[in-house]
Design a protein around this motif. Structure first.
Motif, short mmCIF file in Angstrom:
data_model
loop_
_atom_site.label_atom_id
_atom_site.label_comp_id
_atom_site.label_asym_id
_atom_site.label_seq_id
_atom_site.Cartn_x
_atom_site.Cartn_y
_atom_site.Cartn_z
N SER A 201 81.96 -26.73 61.44
CA SER A 201 81.41 -28.04 61.05
C SER A 201 80.83 -28.75 62.26
O SER A 201 81.41 -28.69 63.37
CB SER A 201 82.48 -28.91 60.40
OG SER A 201 83.00 -28.28 59.25
N GLY A 203 80.20 -31.55 64.94
CA GLY A 203 81.11 -32.54 65.48
C GLY A 203 82.53 -32.07 65.64
O GLY A 203 83.41 -32.86 66.00
N SER A 233 77.11 -37.03 69.17
CA SER A 233 77.62 -37.38 67.84
C SER A 233 76.83 -36.65 66.75
O SER A 233 75.60 -36.71 66.71
CB SER A 233 77.51 -38.89 67.62
OG SER A 233 77.93 -39.23 66.31
N GLY A 234 77.57 -35.95 65.90
CA GLY A 234 76.97 -35.26 64.76
C GLY A 234 76.33 -33.93 65.09
O GLY A 234 75.90 -33.22 64.18
N ALA A 290 71.88 -32.89 65.39
CA ALA A 290 72.38 -33.26 64.07
C ALA A 290 71.25 -33.40 63.07
O ALA A 290 71.42 -33.16 61.87
CB ALA A 290 73.16 -34.57 64.18
N GLY A 294 72.38 -31.09 59.83
CA GLY A 294 73.04 -31.88 58.81
C GLY A 294 74.53 -32.01 59.05
O GLY A 294 75.01 -31.89 60.19
N THR A 295 75.26 -32.19 57.98
CA THR A 295 76.71 -32.41 58.12
C THR A 295 77.54 -31.28 57.53
O THR A 295 78.75 -31.22 57.75
CB THR A 295 77.10 -33.72 57.42
OG1 THR A 295 76.71 -33.66 56.03
CG2 THR A 295 76.41 -34.91 58.09
N SER A 296 76.93 -30.41 56.77
CA SER A 296 77.68 -29.30 56.17
C SER A 296 77.95 -28.21 57.20
O SER A 296 77.22 -28.07 58.19
CB SER A 296 76.89 -28.71 54.99
OG SER A 296 76.61 -29.70 54.02
#
Length: 459
Positions: A201, A203, A233-234, A290, A294-296
């Motif tokens: 993941s 981060g 970040s991210g 990021a 993305g975040t996935s």
């Protein structure tokens, strides 16, 4: 007083003197004189040509153990059923079709072009110079030219230079993760890559991508590996390093003395699609922004291009290219021969015909195709037939250039004759049958050349 005219008395027959006999014996005497002077040549011709031909024909009718076992035409049937001989016949057909045409065509081009340049004589000298080299020496030269090692073989040095100009070499050929269960980290995959890690993941902290099997020659201007202190970040960051240190260490962890690997391409993969890429910096670290990942969770993948072996050139003397490579060496040698003969024929073409065609508006290609080539047809025929006879008997280049592993793939009739008779086969019956077959193939071309010479002489 009348005078009586009597008929003339018949002339008395002339006695046959020495002069008459001398006139009848003169042609006979000249024939004996001619035979006397021709006798040494005839004896030499009989000993070196006629006797070997007759002996070969007779020997081909007997088995490998000499004249004790008559086999008739069995050797000839065996020739056309043996796989090696069939390969030799096929290669000879390639030689006859390709080599004379290539040498004659290049000779024609060089002969025409050198008429238009100032340094044409010097160029002709350079092209003709290989004719001064023996077949054995030329074979040794081209055995080195076709060497697989680019540092030795000129052909592969050129091939690798051109390839590396357009296709960059991999950063670390042969590198790979540790064996699973021995601190291999997150990377798995087949030998040679690509190597893919477990989902991670963004981060979640720096990702560790350890590799081993890096060649020492690629470790130039390297720095000590150190994990990044944190990721933006991210984003997703990490490090690629050589997970090996002399004296041991902890697999999967950065130990003192372990080196960072720069230039490694890292891909972020989600659902089988690359969503972001990054290249490891000089200290081995990389960052995937990021905005791209993305975040996935994503999988980190090191593509195969990082680990492919460097281009090693072309296997010129392998089974696929060995015959064509040897033909290239032959063309290099005999193009000068064709060029000189064609240039001599070109010098005899009336220049008025060429100039008249140009005045009438013919282009240079039309002049060449419709005037120059037809007028050179007799010379081109002689050169072509001569080279056909030459390539049918080719032996030296094939024997010297072709390595043992691919010699059978480059086999020709003359080489098969040698191998059958003296090169381990010890079957002079089959070898003699091959010699008769080779003579039967050469004879038509030889008679055609003789006929053409006589026709040219009678003009």
């Amino acid at each position: 007083m009348s005078q009586t005219l009597s008929p003339p008395s018949p002339a008395a027959p002339r006695a046959a003197g020495p002069s008459a006999g001398h006139g009848r014996r003169k042609p006979l005497a000249r024939g004996w004189i001619a035979a006397f002077f021709l006798l040494p040549a005839l004896v030499l011709l009989g000993a070196l040509v006629v006797y070997p031909i007759v002996w070969s024909v007779v020997r081909s009718l007997f088995g490998p153990d000499g004249f004790t076992h008559f086999v008739g035409l069995s050797n000839y049937t065996g020739v056309f059923t043996d796989h090696q001989t069939l390969v030799a016949i096929e290669n000879n057909a390639i030689w006859v079709v390709v080599a004379p045409v290539a040498a004659t065509g290049l000779g024609l081009i060089f002969a025409v072009l050198t008429e238009r340049i100032r340094w044409g004589t010097a160029f002709k000298l350079v092209v003709f110079m290989p004719m001064a080299i023996s077949m054995l020496a030329a074979g040794i030269i081209f055995r080195l030219v076709y060497d697989q090692d680019p540092s030795k073989g000129v052909a592969n040095a050129v091939a690798t230079g051109v390839h590396d100009t357009f296709f960059k070499a991999s950063a670390y050929p042969g590198a790979h993760p540790r064996v699973a269960g021995a601190g291999s980290g997150t990377l798995t995959g087949p030998v040679g890559g690509p190597y893919t890690g477990k989902p991670i993941s963004p981060g979640s902290g720096p990702a560790a991508l350890p590799l081993v099997g890096v060649q020492p020659t690629t470790l130039t201007d390297v720095t000590q590996a150190a994990a990044p202190s944190g990721c933006p970040s991210g984003s997703l960051c990490g490090i690629v390093w050589l997970d090996f240190t002399p004296g041991g260490g902890t697999p999967g962890k950065i130990d003192r003395g372990e080196k960072a690997l720069s230039g490694v391409r890292v891909e972020a993969v989600r659902s089988g699609r690359v969503v972001a890429t990054a290249t490891a910096a000089k200290d081995g670290t990389f960052t995937l922004p990021a905005s791209r990942i993305g975040t996935s969770p994503v999988q980190l993948r090191l593509p195969k291009a990082n680990f492919t072996a460097q281009y090693a050139g072309v296997n010129w003397l392998g089974p696929t290219l060995v015959t064509w490579s040897i033909i290239g060496a032959y063309v290099w040698m005999w193009t000068g021969f064709a060029m000189v003969l064609i240039a001599a024929g070109l010098a005899g073409i009336p220049r008025e015909l060429l100039e008249a065609a140009r005045v009438d508006g013919a282009r240079e290609w039309q002049v060449f195709r419709r005037i120059t080539v037809p007028l050179l047809a007799p010379v081109l025929g002689v050169v072509l037939v001569t080279l056909v006879i030459n390539v049918l008997k080719i032996f030296d280049l094939v024997y010297v250039i072709a390595p043992g592993a691919s010699q059978q793939d480059a086999n020709v009739l003359a080489l098969q004759l040698y191998l059958s008779s003296f090169g381990g086969g010890n079957d002079q019956g089959t070898g003699s049958a091959l010699a008769v077959l080779l003579l039967a193939l050469v004879a038509p071309a030889m008679f055609l050349n003789i006929k053409r010479f006589r026709k040219e002489t009678s003009r």
